[in-house]
Design a protein around this motif. Structure first.
Motif, PDB file in Angstrom:
ATOM      1  N   ALA A 180       0.898  -1.104  -0.056  1.00  7.19           N
ATOM      2  CA  ALA A 180       0.001  -0.136   0.114  1.00  7.19           C
ATOM      3  C   ALA A 180       0.936   1.138  -0.192  1.00  7.19           C
ATOM      4  CB  ALA A 180      -0.926  -0.121   1.141  1.00  7.19           C
ATOM      5  N   PHE A 181       1.790   1.073   1.049  1.00  6.02           N
ATOM      6  CA  PHE A 181       2.816   2.565   0.867  1.00  6.02           C
ATOM      7  C   PHE A 181       3.382   2.545  -0.157  1.00  6.02           C
ATOM      8  CE2 PHE A 181       2.216   2.291   5.571  1.00  6.02           C
ATOM      9  CZ  PHE A 181       1.814   3.396   5.801  1.00  6.02           C
ATOM     10  N   GLY A 182       3.723   1.329  -1.249  1.00  2.00           N
ATOM     11  CA  GLY A 182       4.508   1.353  -2.411  1.00  2.00           C
ATOM     12  C   GLY A 182       3.622   2.167  -3.415  1.00  2.00           C
ATOM     13  N   VAL A 183       2.273   1.730  -3.477  1.00  2.00           N
ATOM     14  CA  VAL A 183       1.262   2.399  -4.145  1.00  2.00           C
ATOM     15  C   VAL A 183       1.295   3.897  -3.977  1.00  2.00           C
ATOM     16  CG1 VAL A 183      -1.259   2.354  -4.781  1.00  2.00           C
ATOM     17  CG2 VAL A 183      -0.051   0.316  -4.420  1.00  2.00           C
ATOM     18  N   SER A 184       1.004   4.314  -2.658  1.00  2.00           N
ATOM     19  CA  SER A 184       0.776   5.684  -2.383  1.00  2.00           C
ATOM     20  C   SER A 184       2.127   6.664  -2.767  1.00  2.00           C
ATOM     21  CB  SER A 184       0.549   5.725  -0.907  1.00  2.00           C
ATOM     22  OG  SER A 184       1.645   6.437  -0.085  1.00  2.00           O
ATOM     23  N   SER A 185       3.358   5.908  -2.590  1.00  2.00           N
ATOM     24  CA  SER A 185       4.699   6.678  -2.887  1.00  2.00           C
ATOM     25  C   SER A 185       4.713   6.866  -4.538  1.00  2.00           C
ATOM     26  CB  SER A 185       5.902   5.702  -2.486  1.00  2.00           C
ATOM     27  OG  SER A 185       7.018   6.068  -2.980  1.00  2.00           O
ATOM     28  N   HIS A 186       4.437   5.712  -5.344  1.00  2.00           N
ATOM     29  CA  HIS A 186       4.337   5.899  -6.695  1.00  2.00           C
ATOM     30  C   HIS A 186       3.363   6.936  -7.375  1.00  2.00           C
ATOM     31  CE1 HIS A 186       4.884   4.259 -10.935  1.00  2.00           C
ATOM     32  NE2 HIS A 186       3.366   4.664 -10.746  1.00  2.00           N
ATOM     33  N   TYR A 187       2.188   7.003  -6.510  1.00  2.00           N
ATOM     34  CA  TYR A 187       1.254   7.958  -7.013  1.00  2.00           C
ATOM     35  C   TYR A 187       1.777   9.136  -6.582  1.00  2.00           C
ATOM     36  CZ  TYR A 187      -3.654   9.126  -7.808  1.00  2.00           C
ATOM     37  OH  TYR A 187      -4.900   9.733  -8.143  1.00  2.00           O
ATOM     38  N   ASP A 188       2.162   9.610  -5.612  1.00  5.63           N
ATOM     39  CA  ASP A 188       2.544  10.943  -5.261  1.00  5.63           C
ATOM     40  C   ASP A 188       3.735  11.439  -6.105  1.00  5.63           C
ATOM     41  OD1 ASP A 188       0.566  11.472  -3.404  1.00  5.63           O
ATOM     42  OD2 ASP A 188       1.724  10.836  -1.599  1.00  5.63           O
ATOM     43  N   THR A 189       4.558  10.395  -6.408  1.00  9.61           N
ATOM     44  CA  THR A 189       5.694  10.746  -7.299  1.00  9.61           C
ATOM     45  C   THR A 189       5.239  11.451  -8.603  1.00  9.61           C
ATOM     46  OG1 THR A 189       7.161   9.093  -5.978  1.00  9.61           O
ATOM     47  CG2 THR A 189       7.872   9.798  -8.236  1.00  9.61           C
ATOM     48  N   ALA A 190       4.437  10.353  -9.081  1.00  5.00           N
ATOM     49  CA  ALA A 190       3.745  10.788 -10.493  1.00  5.00           C
ATOM     50  C   ALA A 190       3.030  12.053 -10.606  1.00  5.00           C
ATOM     51  CB  ALA A 190       2.583   9.618 -10.883  1.00  5.00           C
ATOM     52  N   ILE A 191       2.293  12.345  -9.658  1.00  2.00           N
ATOM     53  CA  ILE A 191       1.636  13.700  -9.089  1.00  2.00           C
ATOM     54  C   ILE A 191       2.672  15.078  -9.129  1.00  2.00           C
ATOM     55  CG2 ILE A 191       0.322  15.270  -7.823  1.00  2.00           C
ATOM     56  CD1 ILE A 191      -1.285  12.557  -7.202  1.00  2.00           C
ATOM     57  N   HIS A 192       3.875  14.746  -8.263  1.00  2.00           N
ATOM     58  CA  HIS A 192       4.869  15.705  -8.109  1.00  2.00           C
ATOM     59  C   HIS A 192       5.549  15.868  -9.375  1.00  2.00           C
ATOM     60  CE1 HIS A 192       9.112  16.554  -6.926  1.00  2.00           C
ATOM     61  NE2 HIS A 192       8.510  17.529  -6.273  1.00  2.00           N
ATOM     62  N   GLU A 193       5.880  14.833 -10.239  1.00  2.00           N
ATOM     63  CA  GLU A 193       6.792  14.826 -11.537  1.00  2.00           C
ATOM     64  C   GLU A 193       5.740  15.751 -12.506  1.00  2.00           C
ATOM     65  OE1 GLU A 193       7.602  11.055 -12.643  1.00  2.00           O
ATOM     66  OE2 GLU A 193       9.300  11.053 -11.345  1.00  2.00           O
ATOM     67  N   TRP A 194       4.392  15.524 -12.519  1.00  2.00           N
ATOM     68  CA  TRP A 194       3.714  16.480 -13.351  1.00  2.00           C
ATOM     69  C   TRP A 194       3.802  17.854 -12.979  1.00  2.00           C
ATOM     70  CZ3 TRP A 194      -1.210  19.095 -12.395  1.00  2.00           C
ATOM     71  CH2 TRP A 194      -1.866  19.720 -13.796  1.00  2.00           C
ATOM     72  N   PHE A 195       3.455  18.052 -11.801  1.00  2.00           N
ATOM     73  CA  PHE A 195       3.492  19.619 -11.155  1.00  2.00           C
ATOM     74  C   PHE A 195       5.001  20.181 -11.631  1.00  2.00           C
ATOM     75  CE2 PHE A 195      -0.593  18.846  -8.850  1.00  2.00           C
ATOM     76  CZ  PHE A 195      -1.027  20.211  -8.916  1.00  2.00           C
ATOM     77  N   SER A 196       5.996  19.358 -11.207  1.00  2.00           N
ATOM     78  CA  SER A 196       7.342  20.020 -11.614  1.00  2.00           C
ATOM     79  C   SER A 196       7.638  20.248 -12.812  1.00  2.00           C
ATOM     80  CB  SER A 196       8.246  18.747 -11.087  1.00  2.00           C
ATOM     81  OG  SER A 196       8.221  18.413  -9.744  1.00  2.00           O
ATOM     82  N   LYS A 197       6.654  19.667 -13.889  1.00  2.00           N
ATOM     83  CA  LYS A 197       7.143  20.092 -15.449  1.00  2.00           C
ATOM     84  C   LYS A 197       6.936  21.379 -15.705  1.00  2.00           C
ATOM     85  CE  LYS A 197       6.460  15.592 -17.506  1.00  2.00           C
ATOM     86  NZ  LYS A 197       5.351  14.535 -17.395  1.00  2.00           N
ATOM     87  N   ASP A 198       6.038  22.249 -15.226  1.00  2.00           N
ATOM     88  CA  ASP A 198       6.061  23.626 -15.316  1.00  2.00           C
ATOM     89  C   ASP A 198       7.335  24.374 -14.646  1.00  2.00           C
ATOM     90  OD1 ASP A 198       3.620  22.876 -16.647  1.00  2.00           O
ATOM     91  OD2 ASP A 198       2.699  23.319 -15.032  1.00  2.00           O
TER      92      ASP A 198
END
Length: 198
Positions: A180-198
């Motif tokens: 579960a923490f693996g899923v949550s970590s992966h998900y937050d990383t994906a969101i963080h990467e999307w926000f960081s693109k700008d």
């Protein structure tokens, strides 16, 4: 054998319904009560199983266009309450909080939405809040709760149910929490990467 816990009540709120049918069938055979929201509740009832609405437990409707459904003390209290803590048990009785022993949840498809070239507004709506909170709560309280954080784990739970009925060992619950923490970590990383693109 390690500390086994019986699953009596399951909160099921998923985006992906495929693969859920077999799991529901087995849980129902084991006498597990279902609690759910929206589309998942409709799906569970369409299979002929009784399912209590989360809204009936919280006495609060789904609000803000579905942005707030499960975020309520009666839901999170039911997941986070420590079953061996006298104070927690007393508060569950005081506030009529039902114990939730199994949480089956998956997250809005954020990465798929980004990959589809969707508009920013649509991408932001696919940032899951309730689901990720349910995953973290279930994983945190793994001593008492089984957390199934994505459809990839449906088969893992199915195997356990087929082998030993609606009960799990502490090791098994810890294994689900780790995933579960693996899923949550992966998900937050994906969101963080999307926000960081700008």
């Amino acid at each position: 054998m390690s500390e086994t816990k019986r699953i009596k009540t399951a909160l099921i709120s998923v985006f992906h319904k495929d693969g859920l049918e077999e799991l529901l069938k087995k849980l129902n055979e084991e006498g597990v009560k279902f609690l759910s929201t929206g589309g998942t509740q409709t799906f569970i009832e369409s299979l002929g199983y009784e399912c209590q609405k989360v809204e009936d437990v919280t006495t609060y409707p789904s609000i803000l266009g579905g942005r707030v459904k499960t975020l309520h003390p009666k839901v999170f209290g039911g997941i986070l309450a420590r079953r061996d803590n006298e104070g927690d048990i007393k508060q569950m009785e005081q506030y009529e909080i039902p114990a939730i022993d199994l949480v089956v949840v998956d997250l809005y498809p954020f990465e798929d939405t980004v990959a589809s070239g969707a508009a920013e507004e649509d991408i932001i709506e696919k940032i899951d809040i309730g689901g990720i909170s349910l995953i973290r709560a279930g994983a945190k309280n793994f001593k008492d709760v089984v957390i199934v954080p994505s459809k990839a784990e449906y088969a893992v739970l199915q195997e356990i149910l087929d082998a030993q009925g609606a009960q799990t060992t502490l090791e098994q619950r810890r294994m689900f929490a780790t995933r579960a923490f693996g899923v949550s970590s992966h998900y937050d990383t994906a969101i963080h990467e999307w926000f960081s693109k700008d």
